[in-house]
Design a protein around this motif. Sequence first.
Motif, short mmCIF file in Angstrom:
data_model
loop_
_atom_site.label_atom_id
_atom_site.label_comp_id
_atom_site.label_asym_id
_atom_site.label_seq_id
_atom_site.Cartn_x
_atom_site.Cartn_y
_atom_site.Cartn_z
N GLY A 37 0.86 -1.18 0.00
CA GLY A 37 0.00 0.00 0.00
C GLY A 37 0.90 1.24 0.00
O GLY A 37 2.13 1.13 -0.01
N ARG A 38 0.27 2.41 0.01
CA ARG A 38 1.07 3.64 -0.02
C ARG A 38 0.47 4.72 0.87
O ARG A 38 -0.72 4.71 1.16
N VAL A 39 1.32 5.63 1.32
CA VAL A 39 0.81 6.92 1.80
C VAL A 39 1.51 8.00 0.98
O VAL A 39 2.66 7.84 0.59
N ILE A 42 3.16 14.20 0.34
CA ILE A 42 2.63 15.52 0.00
C ILE A 42 2.30 15.54 -1.50
O ILE A 42 2.87 14.78 -2.28
N GLY A 43 1.34 16.40 -1.87
CA GLY A 43 0.91 16.47 -3.28
C GLY A 43 -0.44 15.79 -3.43
O GLY A 43 -0.60 14.86 -4.21
N GLU A 44 -1.44 16.29 -2.69
CA GLU A 44 -2.75 15.61 -2.68
C GLU A 44 -3.71 16.22 -3.69
O GLU A 44 -3.79 17.45 -3.81
N HIS A 45 -4.41 15.34 -4.40
CA HIS A 45 -5.33 15.72 -5.48
C HIS A 45 -4.58 16.44 -6.60
O HIS A 45 -5.08 17.38 -7.21
N ILE A 46 -3.38 15.95 -6.82
CA ILE A 46 -2.52 16.58 -7.81
C ILE A 46 -2.31 15.67 -9.01
O ILE A 46 -2.09 16.13 -10.12
N ASP A 47 -2.40 14.35 -8.79
CA ASP A 47 -2.04 13.45 -9.91
C ASP A 47 -2.96 13.64 -11.11
O ASP A 47 -2.50 13.72 -12.25
N TYR A 48 -4.27 13.79 -10.88
CA TYR A 48 -5.18 13.95 -12.03
C TYR A 48 -5.23 15.40 -12.51
O TYR A 48 -6.00 15.73 -13.41
N ASN A 49 -4.39 16.25 -11.90
CA ASN A 49 -4.28 17.64 -12.38
C ASN A 49 -2.92 17.91 -13.01
O ASN A 49 -2.54 19.07 -13.18
N CYS A 183 -9.39 7.44 -11.15
CA CYS A 183 -8.30 7.99 -10.33
C CYS A 183 -7.11 8.39 -11.20
O CYS A 183 -7.04 8.05 -12.38
N GLY A 184 -6.18 9.11 -10.60
CA GLY A 184 -4.92 9.42 -11.28
C GLY A 184 -3.97 8.23 -11.17
O GLY A 184 -4.35 7.15 -10.71
N ILE A 185 -2.69 8.46 -11.54
CA ILE A 185 -1.75 7.33 -11.62
C ILE A 185 -0.98 7.08 -10.32
O ILE A 185 -0.24 6.11 -10.23
N MET A 186 -1.17 7.95 -9.33
CA MET A 186 -0.27 7.89 -8.16
C MET A 186 -0.25 6.53 -7.46
O MET A 186 0.83 6.00 -7.16
N ASP A 187 -1.42 5.97 -7.17
CA ASP A 187 -1.46 4.80 -6.29
C ASP A 187 -0.77 3.60 -6.92
O ASP A 187 0.03 2.90 -6.28
N GLN A 188 -1.07 3.34 -8.19
CA GLN A 188 -0.49 2.18 -8.87
C GLN A 188 1.02 2.39 -9.08
O GLN A 188 1.80 1.46 -8.94
N ARG A 233 -17.85 12.77 -4.28
CA ARG A 233 -17.14 14.04 -4.05
C ARG A 233 -15.85 14.09 -4.85
O ARG A 233 -15.46 15.15 -5.34
N PHE A 234 -15.17 12.95 -4.94
CA PHE A 234 -13.93 12.88 -5.71
C PHE A 234 -14.22 13.27 -7.17
O PHE A 234 -13.53 14.11 -7.75
N ASN A 235 -15.27 12.68 -7.72
CA ASN A 235 -15.62 13.00 -9.11
C ASN A 235 -16.05 14.46 -9.26
O ASN A 235 -15.73 15.10 -10.27
N THR A 344 -3.90 12.14 4.35
CA THR A 344 -3.26 11.55 3.18
C THR A 344 -4.31 10.78 2.39
O THR A 344 -5.26 10.26 2.97
N GLY A 345 -4.16 10.74 1.06
CA GLY A 345 -5.15 10.07 0.22
C GLY A 345 -6.25 11.05 -0.16
O GLY A 345 -6.10 12.27 -0.04
N ALA A 346 -7.38 10.51 -0.57
CA ALA A 346 -8.44 11.38 -1.11
C ALA A 346 -9.07 12.28 -0.05
O ALA A 346 -9.53 13.38 -0.35
N GLY A 347 -9.12 11.85 1.21
CA GLY A 347 -9.75 12.65 2.27
C GLY A 347 -11.17 12.21 2.55
O GLY A 347 -11.54 11.08 2.24
C1 GLA Z 1 -7.06 8.79 -4.40
C2 GLA Z 1 -6.80 8.52 -5.87
C3 GLA Z 1 -5.40 9.03 -6.26
C4 GLA Z 1 -5.22 10.48 -5.84
C5 GLA Z 1 -5.61 10.68 -4.37
C6 GLA Z 1 -5.60 12.12 -3.93
O1 GLA Z 1 -6.21 8.03 -3.61
O2 GLA Z 1 -6.88 7.14 -6.13
O3 GLA Z 1 -5.20 8.85 -7.64
O4 GLA Z 1 -5.95 11.33 -6.68
O5 GLA Z 1 -6.91 10.16 -4.12
O6 GLA Z 1 -4.31 12.65 -3.97
#
Ligand code: GLA
Length: 397
Positions: A37-39, A42-49, A183-188, A233-235, A344-347
């Motif tokens: 898993g990941r935490v 810093i840089g939240e809600h940034i991957d899809y932007n 989602c963005g690419i961060m988690d994978q 909310r994420f969408n 950390t994460g989506a919130g």
């Molecule tokens: C979720 C999404 C990630 C990223 C975070 C917020 O974890 O899966 O892609 O957007 O929220 O930073």
Amino acid sequence: MMSPVTVARQTPSAESVSKLFRTHFGRLPRVVASAPGRVNLIGEHIDYNGGEVLPIAISRRTWVVAALRESEKQTVLRAVSATEQEACEVPLKGAAKSGRWCDYVLGVAEPLLRRAAAELGDQLSLDVAVWSDIPPGAGLSSSAALEVASALAISSLLGHEMDARDAAMAAWRAETEFVGVACGIMDQFASALAREGYALHIDCETAETDHAAFSDTVLIIDSAVRRSLRDSRFNERKVECAEALSLLRQRWPSLVSLAAAEPDQVLAADLPQPLDRRALHVSRETRRVREAITLLRAGQPLTRELLVGSHDSLRDLYECSRPELDWLVQRAIGFPGVRGARLTGAGWGGCVIVVGDSASLQSAQVELARDYQSRFGLTPQLWSTAASPGARVERTG
Ligand code: GLA
């Protein structure tokens, strides 16, 4: 009242998950893979932007063991998990989403087996056993870990060792195209490419990555607040960010992404509310990541200003925090030896991270858990992690 628990669950391993496979399928698995898993530091809600993010892999992992099977009739995925009640048996051809946990395996497996069919024949079925100690639904990327470990295990079974980047992309496609989470690419990427002792710096516009040494300890606090509204909310935030970008482009047509907009541009654009707040968060947060990476490269620790600044921005501008998370951050930064804390994460629930040295975090955690429980009546889960290894094939043959 129950006393707060510091988590000590059974740790899954190559042996335990192989045993589960043998018990369930009556034969030996051929491949063992695992992914963490990941935490996000810093840089939240940034991957899809299109900006920059800085996650680490955590010490909790998902283990996947697998073997192929010749099948006479329909080709199927059979999957069993140590932590899910229900085993799955679903067709691989014309695979359809069922809303169950095995969608994450199926979404990765189906395209890999389809592509291999020309070479290996199209009568191959797949048996998989899974064991994870990443809590689901806590925002620690348990689904990304399952997808990435599945991608490595299945590609290895098919005789094509995947590199980490391809595994990340296969996992991300399964999540976005098959499971349907935008989602963005961060988690994978974090699960696949992280390295022990390092934070992973991802430029989400170019998908370029590099690593920066990170030696602090991270205390993860699962607030026990689950986020039923999270996905909607994420969408909603994604749509707001897209709208903000298209308004900014009316004035600056060459802007490549929302994260590329300078804070001054955002302020000057006079965007309607709440797009102004969303855009300002994204613009400033990606610049905080650049400051963070500069510090780490210089051998310096992350600062309170950056970490708490990120949290405050998520609370006030992105509006994805909760009183429970705000309370945890405020309380945590009062302890000596704590550098900073943030959600950390989506919130909208999930986890807070507290960054500091291991001994200080150790002594803070009992009090934090006790006070949180008496304030909110929720039992948090707490554990420490260092920056941990990314995904790997553990064993074949
Ligand atoms: C979720 C999404 C990630 C990223 C975070 C917020 O974890 O899966 O892609 O957007 O929220 O930073």
